[in-house]
Enzyme design. Structure first.
Site: not given
Length: 701
Positions: A513-514
């Site tokens: 995920g970012c």
């Protein structure tokens, strides 16, 4: 009097319409300079000189858009403690100091009086060569840089100090307040003593000193000498010195003045534009790009990658300095950029009038055509309608081996991809692409990217597994951008900086995920010394593109205006993801802000041992110092900020604040949520899994 000034301009009727704004802007600057104790002459004389350089009304409009200010705005800025002037870094060669000061000084004076604060860096090469010759020392160069032994350095210091004095005298006669900066501005380490002796590799510049001088209305005049940690003076190439200063102050423009008025091409003609990202490799392979030219282009590339993406570097002659800066048009010279539309073209609503007559882009275009002819690996993206899908499609366009052959979107089925993503060139159309249709692409797709919302990947994964089982003679790679497969050992977690070797042999890769990417990179170098029962706390802010395209408060620009919105403050997906990867509980508090893309994370970490700041930084250097997409901002008090690497591929790690009394460390990370937080990292993983160059399609950006 103002009317008379305007009437004398070459386009009086057009300029009359904007003259009041011109006068207000110049008056505001004059008032601000006067408040600092500097008398600059009449507003009318400044406007008269300025209008004499403008060729049409678009020049005036460009200036007002980028540099204009009102008296009220200046008053407000002063009340808020803002420095006011906009900074321009100007590098001048030694020949200009001796021969063209009568042209340079009035030009710099006009810039100063119009509210632009120059920072001047000068060389002294011709003067130094002359004194070395008189002393019986033959100048020696390696790779475009002067070999500087102790005797040469002594003479260089004398030459540069004299050049500094002459520059200040010339500028002072034009009414410009200056300060000599002959030491204490540039920091460096010895580059390679065995090769260049006392030549430095710059490590930073004293931005605090420079900003203080600029804020007081004083023009710094800097010599190209630096000091290392022991106080040893080192010789620095003046172009490199100017680039280091530009990185420190983030100027509106960086201009290099030389006698040739630009960068000469193979046959001596001036190259008018260089697109660094598309032409760098081509230029570095040319026999005529050598010595100082080669060094310049390398330094410009490094500088532009460190500045905001719209930045450019101009190499021109002294008599074209003001036009280049004030009107965004380099009438003569070379403009070097990352390849986006120039500010001049943007100001005119498209391509600037008068297309560039010579550029190396023809070779770049031929190279791109050759790549297109050799693309051999098909890629399919399922869920290609969102922001991340768009970025990945754009990156694939620059890849030497990968070709997009399938895009799935039920909402856009049947529509041309190019109608939704103008960067894509071709006739490919969206498909509805239910899971059963995966098998239809058995022969033309070897890489599947799942860009679907959380919870929607299962049926597609099952279909791809069936296809892979029937295609044992070739490797099919699947990268899942969602969170569906980040918590299972059946999928390889795709953080290249940690699992590069495992990714190389994997077929099913779960993209991090970012937020999780930045958070774990902030914690991993300290994971073995985390204090028990005191989990790291991560405060994160993302641009609203992270909320996707489905309408909600988190991507409603009206709701977000002047606002920061917290959400999912406990048990966020990325909280669980980071905790799993670092092997310790982590607390995460996400927020969304009104900017479009980019992430900042401030991580509070408690340790079970005492570490100095230097030891903390060294841990990060040891783990990530050689990683191509991680930058360690090691300077004390230097904190990464979102705008510096939004729309760029790398993660910046910095801050590194240490409280020895509580064993507390604070680390700041910034990254682009759509790129290194998603699309860039996905392409990294694909390249590694297929045995391709890791940065193919990324480096060309």
């Amino acid at each position: 009097m103002l009317a008379a000034v305007v009437a004398r301009s070459s386009f009086a009727s057009a300029s009359a319409a904007v003259a009041p704004a011109c006068f207000a802007s110049v008056a505001a600057v004059t008032a601000r300079r006067a408040a600092s104790g500097f008398a600059l002459g009449s507003d009318q004389s400044v406007i008269s000189q300025w209008l004499s350089g403008a060729r049409d009304v678009s020049d005036i409009q460009y200036f007002l858009k980028h540099f204009g200010e009102s008296a009220a705005a200046t008053k407000d800025a002063a009340a808020a403690g803002a420095a006011g002037p906009k900074t321009a870094v100007i590098k001048i060669g030694g020949a200009i100091v001796e021969e063209e000061m009568h042209i340079l000084a009035p030009a710099v004076s006009l810039l100063y009086r119009l509210g632009i604060s120059p920072i001047v860096i000068h060389g002294g090469g011709p003067q130094l060569n002359k004194l070395l010759e008189n002393a019986g020392i033959v100048p020696e160069y390696q790779d475009g840089m002067r070999v500087t032994d102790a005797d040469t350095l002594k003479i260089a210091q004398r030459v540069f100090n004299e050049a500094n004095k002459l520059t200040i005298e010339g500028l002072s006669k034009a009414g410009i307040p200056c300060a000599p900066c002959t030491s204490g501005v540039l920091y460096a380490d010895v580059l390679d003593y065995s090769k260049w002796k006392l030549v430095g590799k710059t490590t930073g510049a004293n931005s605090k000193l420079l900003n203080e001088l600029v804020g007081k209305g004083i023009v710094p005049v800097i010599t190209s000498l630096a000091q290392d940690k022991t106080g040893q003076t080192l010789n620095i190439n003046a172009d490199i010195a100017a680039c280091e200063v530009a990185k420190a102050v983030n100027p509106i423009s960086t201009v290099f003045l030389n006698s040739t008025g630009g960068i000469p091409g193979e046959k001596g003609q001036i190259i008018e534009t260089i697109n660094i990202h598309k032409e760098f490799d081509h230029l570095m392979g040319q026999a005529w790009v050598k010595y100082g030219t080669r060094l310049k282009i390398k330094e410009f590339k490094e500088l532009l990658e460190d500045l905001p993406k719209a930045s450019s570097v101009t190499i021109t002659s002294t008599d074209h300095l003001t036009r280049s800066l004030l009107f965004g048009k380099c009438a003569k010279g070379t403009t070097v950029s990352l390849g986006r539309t120039s500010r001049a073209a943007a100001a005119l609503g498209g391509n600037a009038a008068g297309a560039r007559s010579f550029s190396t882009s023809a070779a770049a275009a031929a190279s791109a055509a050759a790549r297109a002819a050799t693309k051999s690996i098909g890629v399919g993206i399922i869920g290609a309608r969102g922001y991340v899908g768009r970025e990945l499609i754009r990156l694939l366009g620059d890849h030497s081996a990968l070709e997009l052959r399938c895009v799935g979107s039920r909402a856009n089925a049947g529509q041309k991809l190019a109608d939704h993503i103008p960067e894509f060139k071709g006739d490919l159309r969206y498909e509805a692409l239910p899971p059963d249709d995966i098998a239809k692409h058995a022969n033309d797709v070897s890489v599947w990217v799942l860009a679907l919302p959380n919870g929607h990947c299962g049926p597609y994964v099952e279909a791809i597994r069936k296809l892979s089982a029937s295609q044992k003679d070739r490797k099919i790679v699947t990268v899942d951008l969602s969170g569906d497969n980040r918590f299972t050992d059946e999928w390889q977690y795709g953080l290249p900086e940690r699992f590069r070797e495992r990714i190389a042999s994997a077929s099913f890769i779960s993209n991090p995920g970012c937020y999780a990417t930045g958070a774990q990179l902030s914690i991993l170098p300290l994971a073995d010394v985390l204090a028990p029962n005191n989990p790291p706390a991560v405060f994160g802010i993302s641009g609203y593109s992270g909320a996707g395209t489905t309408p909600s408060e988190k991507n409603d620009v009206n709701y977000l205006k002047d606002n920061i919105v917290p959400y999912s403050l406990v048990n966020h997906l990325h909280e669980r993801e980071v905790s799993r990867q670092v092997g310790s509980k982590v607390n995460f508090m996400p927020h969304v802000a009104p900017f479009f893309q980019g992430i900042t994370l401030t991580t509070d970490i408690r340790l079970n041992v005492k570490l100095t700041r230097e030891q903390v930084v060294q841990r990060f250097q040891d783990m990530f110092g050689k990683e191509p997409l991680i930058e360690i901002v090691a300077q004390k008090d230097a904190v990464p900020v979102v705008k510096d690497n939004a729309q760029k591929h790398f993660v910046r790690l910095g801050g590194f604040a240490v409280d020895p009394a509580t064993n507390r460390v604070v680390v700041v990370a910034t990254l682009d949520n759509l790129l290194k937080g998603a699309a860039t990292q996905a392409l990294q993983n694909i390249n590694i899994a297929l045995g391709l160059r890791e940065l193919d399609g990324i480096q060309s950006e």
